[in-house]
Motif scaffolding. Structure first.
Motif, short mmCIF file in Angstrom:
data_model
loop_
_atom_site.label_atom_id
_atom_site.label_comp_id
_atom_site.label_asym_id
_atom_site.label_seq_id
_atom_site.Cartn_x
_atom_site.Cartn_y
_atom_site.Cartn_z
N VAL B 144 1.54 2.53 -23.85
CA VAL B 144 1.08 2.06 -22.54
C VAL B 144 0.32 3.23 -21.89
N VAL B 145 -0.98 3.04 -21.69
CA VAL B 145 -1.80 4.14 -21.17
C VAL B 145 -2.08 3.98 -19.68
N LYS B 146 -1.82 2.80 -19.15
CA LYS B 146 -2.02 2.58 -17.71
C LYS B 146 -1.17 1.38 -17.30
N ALA B 147 -0.44 1.51 -16.22
CA ALA B 147 0.44 0.41 -15.77
C ALA B 147 0.07 -0.01 -14.35
N HIS B 148 0.05 -1.33 -14.14
CA HIS B 148 -0.23 -1.92 -12.83
C HIS B 148 0.95 -2.84 -12.50
N VAL B 149 1.59 -2.64 -11.38
CA VAL B 149 2.78 -3.44 -11.04
C VAL B 149 2.66 -3.92 -9.59
N ALA B 150 3.10 -5.16 -9.35
CA ALA B 150 3.03 -5.73 -8.01
C ALA B 150 3.88 -4.92 -7.03
N THR B 151 3.41 -4.87 -5.80
CA THR B 151 4.14 -4.13 -4.78
C THR B 151 5.31 -4.95 -4.22
N ALA B 152 5.21 -6.27 -4.33
CA ALA B 152 6.29 -7.14 -3.85
C ALA B 152 6.30 -8.41 -4.69
N PRO B 153 7.43 -9.09 -4.91
CA PRO B 153 8.76 -8.63 -4.49
C PRO B 153 9.23 -7.45 -5.33
N LYS B 154 10.29 -6.81 -4.85
CA LYS B 154 10.78 -5.64 -5.58
C LYS B 154 11.31 -6.07 -6.96
N LEU B 155 12.05 -7.19 -6.98
CA LEU B 155 12.61 -7.66 -8.25
C LEU B 155 11.98 -9.00 -8.63
N PRO B 156 11.16 -9.02 -9.68
CA PRO B 156 10.50 -10.27 -10.07
C PRO B 156 11.48 -11.24 -10.73
N LYS B 157 11.23 -12.53 -10.56
CA LYS B 157 12.00 -13.54 -11.29
C LYS B 157 11.34 -13.72 -12.64
N THR B 158 11.85 -13.02 -13.64
CA THR B 158 11.22 -13.06 -14.96
C THR B 158 11.81 -14.19 -15.81
#
Lengths: 186, 186
Positions: B144-158
């Motif tokens: 993984v050379v670059k990661a993008h993650v949502a700012t909200a919600p803190k805990l995603p419903k995966t």
């Protein structure tokens, strides 16, 4: 602690319990020693033979027991064992006997000398199938040669590690999409 | 469909989203073609560099796109996308353009040509780090050379696949055991 009543389970179906990504307890035996480690880095590789890849750091006391015996048992604990799972992951078999220390019951397997953990929902007896990536990645490829799974409940409350000391407990919500699947894709 | 606002995320922390074991969408690009596949067999291998192992069957149309381009993006969908995830896994890029067919928005990455899926909670740009186990196991090791993650919600419903068309949705229950961890074990 709960002691699940387990039955034989088809090894080609172990993906049903491993693919959702639970933290597992790996038990091992070598010579006169047994041990248990907590492990989160595993993946299914093949249905039949049922192959599972695992990362077992050489820093773990279990590493040499597993490498030398070429066997282990992958056990799936449920939410009632969460504190024990953390404590197992934060202690070493160099210092303590984890079965005794944490009140867990070893049960004999049928195909391997490594003990099953009676208090876990499922136990998969494993034989080392490929050690070629151990040196480079601490990666072991195991074949599940015998599976034991609890008869109830149907859906276990498994424990999933998010890092930083936080665990997600598997949700009660199940979604069924069988009808959207093509034949052979389930 | 939801479009998450994402921010840069340390690649050494991607385990926080992958280790719980969610089903992921793998996007790829080669020459003039893009594709998306649904994947459940992945595991963390190393924190830094952030290595992730994946099983990508050669039966998938994505297999050759990824093998030839040596890149992909691992995207993490949330429960609102469950039906789409199933449909993506039960169709082929040989027949359809999956971005168009399923109303998903490709977004350019910064390190790879494979597109990010805007509607996913997280997107990890990946470069192929080790293809030595592709022939034997269909196993790719990506960095993984670059990661993008949502700012909200803190805990995603995966979404977690149990096999046989059934999915577990990650629970709202979180347990925090930081104080039970030894230094360096979090």
């Amino acid at each position: 602690m709960r002691r699940y009543i387990k039955r034989d389970f088809p090894t080609s179906n172990v993906r049903r319990l491993l693919e959702p990504g639970p933290i597992v307890l790996v038990s091992s035996a070598h010579k006169n020693e047994t041990n248990i480690m907590t492990m989160g880095w595993h993946m299914m590789m093949e249905f039949s033979p049922a192959l599972v890849a695992c990362i077992i750091s050489s820093a773990n006391h279990s590493f040499e027991l597993i490498r030398k015996s070429r066997q282990c048992v992958i056990n799936i604990p449920t939410a009632d064992l969460a504190t024990t799972v953390v404590k197992i992951g934060n202690s070493s078999g160099r210092d303590i006997d984890k079965f005794g220390e944490f009140g867990l019951t070893p049960r004999p397997g049928t195909h391997v000398r490594a003990p099953l953990i009676n208090e876990c929902y499922a136990s998969f007896e494993c034989q080392l199938a490929d050690a070629s990536q151990v040196k480079k990645y601490d990666m072991f490829v195991f074949e599940v040669v015998k599976a034991h799974v609890a008869t109830a409940p149907k859906l276990p409350k498994t424990i999933h590690y998010r890092g930083d000391g936080e665990f997600m407990i598997s949700g009660a919500e199940t979604r069924k999409y069988r009808k959207l699947f093509r034949p052979g894709m389930l």
